[in-house]
Design an enzyme around this catalytic site. Structure first.
Site, short mmCIF file in Angstrom:
data_model
loop_
_atom_site.label_atom_id
_atom_site.label_comp_id
_atom_site.label_asym_id
_atom_site.label_seq_id
_atom_site.Cartn_x
_atom_site.Cartn_y
_atom_site.Cartn_z
N ASP A 21 1.68 10.97 11.21
CA ASP A 21 2.89 10.14 11.13
C ASP A 21 4.11 10.91 11.62
O ASP A 21 4.21 12.13 11.44
CB ASP A 21 3.11 9.70 9.68
CG ASP A 21 4.14 8.60 9.55
OD1 ASP A 21 4.35 7.86 10.53
OD2 ASP A 21 4.76 8.50 8.48
N GLY B 263 7.61 9.04 16.44
CA GLY B 263 8.84 8.40 16.86
C GLY B 263 10.07 9.01 16.22
O GLY B 263 11.11 9.21 16.89
N GLU C 121 -1.98 -2.70 11.67
CA GLU C 121 -0.58 -3.10 11.55
C GLU C 121 0.27 -2.63 12.73
O GLU C 121 1.37 -3.16 12.96
CB GLU C 121 0.01 -2.54 10.25
CG GLU C 121 -0.54 -3.17 8.97
CD GLU C 121 -1.92 -2.64 8.59
OE1 GLU C 121 -2.63 -3.32 7.82
OE2 GLU C 121 -2.29 -1.56 9.08
N ASN C 122 -0.23 -1.66 13.48
CA ASN C 122 0.55 -1.14 14.60
C ASN C 122 0.73 -2.15 15.73
O ASN C 122 1.59 -1.95 16.61
CB ASN C 122 -0.08 0.13 15.17
CG ASN C 122 0.13 1.35 14.29
OD1 ASN C 122 -0.65 2.29 14.32
ND2 ASN C 122 1.19 1.34 13.48
N ARG D 3 4.28 -3.44 16.55
CA ARG D 3 5.27 -2.66 17.28
C ARG D 3 5.64 -3.35 18.59
O ARG D 3 4.90 -4.21 19.07
CB ARG D 3 4.73 -1.25 17.54
CG ARG D 3 4.51 -0.45 16.27
CD ARG D 3 4.14 0.99 16.58
NE ARG D 3 3.98 1.77 15.36
CZ ARG D 3 3.87 3.09 15.33
NH1 ARG D 3 3.89 3.78 16.47
NH2 ARG D 3 3.73 3.73 14.18
N ARG E 156 -0.94 13.66 5.00
CA ARG E 156 -0.01 12.79 5.72
C ARG E 156 1.23 13.60 6.09
O ARG E 156 1.82 14.27 5.25
CB ARG E 156 0.41 11.59 4.88
CG ARG E 156 1.37 10.69 5.67
CD ARG E 156 1.62 9.35 5.05
NE ARG E 156 2.41 8.53 5.97
CZ ARG E 156 2.34 7.21 6.05
NH1 ARG E 156 1.53 6.55 5.26
NH2 ARG E 156 3.09 6.55 6.91
N ARG F 162 2.57 7.66 1.09
CA ARG F 162 1.75 6.46 0.91
C ARG F 162 0.53 6.58 1.81
O ARG F 162 0.50 7.39 2.74
CB ARG F 162 2.55 5.19 1.24
CG ARG F 162 3.12 5.16 2.64
CD ARG F 162 3.90 3.87 2.88
NE ARG F 162 4.44 3.83 4.23
CZ ARG F 162 5.63 4.31 4.59
NH1 ARG F 162 6.42 4.86 3.67
NH2 ARG F 162 6.04 4.23 5.84
N GLU G 168 -8.35 14.74 -2.54
CA GLU G 168 -7.07 15.37 -2.81
C GLU G 168 -6.10 14.96 -1.70
O GLU G 168 -6.51 14.72 -0.56
CB GLU G 168 -7.22 16.89 -2.82
CG GLU G 168 -8.13 17.41 -3.93
CD GLU G 168 -7.49 17.30 -5.31
OE1 GLU G 168 -6.27 17.47 -5.40
OE2 GLU G 168 -8.23 17.04 -6.28
#
Length: 244
Positions: A20, A23, A67-68, A71, A188, A194, A207
């Site tokens: 992530d 951008g 979900e991308n 964009r 992440r 999230r 973990e």
């Protein structure tokens, strides 16, 4: 980020990463988001090379979610172009490195030329054994679980399976990830905390590590530090300890 709990000293076999912040990394530097995505590809190469020496057997990268598609079209076009160029350019290196590449997700919505390249690279590298690189492309965990449930329902309707035979193992066998162990560690980047519909079933006892660096600045040294911290974690799987 780094836990101080006593652990077993064993490293993770399977590491999954939500890559992530491409951008945001670019925007903070006054650059186009597309530049961030291109820098992100460079980081993918670095982390793949760093993984086997750390004892990692499976590396899963979340490249593009269901979900991308929300964009802007121009950004989706950039991402699809990057995926295509990556597959063309990296196939030789992955094969030479004895790395097996597999894709998880619904590939039917992807451009046909990318689907063909995915098939070709999967076939070319399927006997490689040093590490499995699992790329989640057009992937959504809820959709994956629904798909698995639908396949089990077909088996029941056909009389090949009893409802009483449906258990966790049966559902797992119908997941896209059925050929690899569940992740031990999910990372992440970019400071977000999230899971974004990623490996919801498989990460039940994983973990988690949420790091501040955006993906383009997440170096192999950062990666090694997070993986190293895993050995200090006490994995309980719901069991009680002396501390309760």
């Amino acid at each position: 980020m780094v836990s101080t709990r006593r652990g077993t000293g064993a490293g993770p076999r399977h590491v999954a990463i939500i890559m992530d912040g491409n951008g945001r990394w670019a925007a903070r530097r006054g650059m186009a988001r597309s530049i961030g995505h291109r820098r992100g590809i460079d980081r993918v190469r670095d982390v793949i090379k760093a993984a086997p020496p750390l004892g990692i057997e499976v590396l899963t990268l979340f490249a593009f979610s269901t979900e991308n598609w929300r964009r802007p079209n121009y950004e989706i076009d950039v991402l699809m172009g990057l995926f295509k160029r990556y597959l063309v350019r990296e196939a030789d290196e992955l094969d030479a490195g004895d790395i097996r590449l597999v894709f998880i997700g619904d590939r039917t919505r992807l451009p046909l030329d990318i689907q063909r390249l995915m098939d070709q690279v999967e076939e070319r590298t399927r006997h490689n054994a040093r590490m499995t690189l699992q790329v989640a492309l057009n992937y959504g965990s809820r959709a994956e679980i629904v798909r698995a449930a639908q396949r089990l329902a077909v088996e029941v309707a056909a009389g090949r399976l009893s409802p009483d035979e449906i258990d966790e193992a049966a559902l797992s066998q119908h997941m896209w990830t059925s050929l690899v162990p569940d992740p031990d560690l999910v990372i992440r980047t970019s400071g977000e905390m999230r899971v974004s519909n990623f490996l919801l079933w498989q990460a039940a006892y994983a973990e988690f590590a949420f790091v501040e660096e955006c993906w383009p600045e997440f170096t192999p040294d950062n990666f090694a530090q997070v993986v190293g911290s895993f050995a200090h974690r006490e994995r309980r799987y719901g069991a009680a300890t002396a501390r309760g």
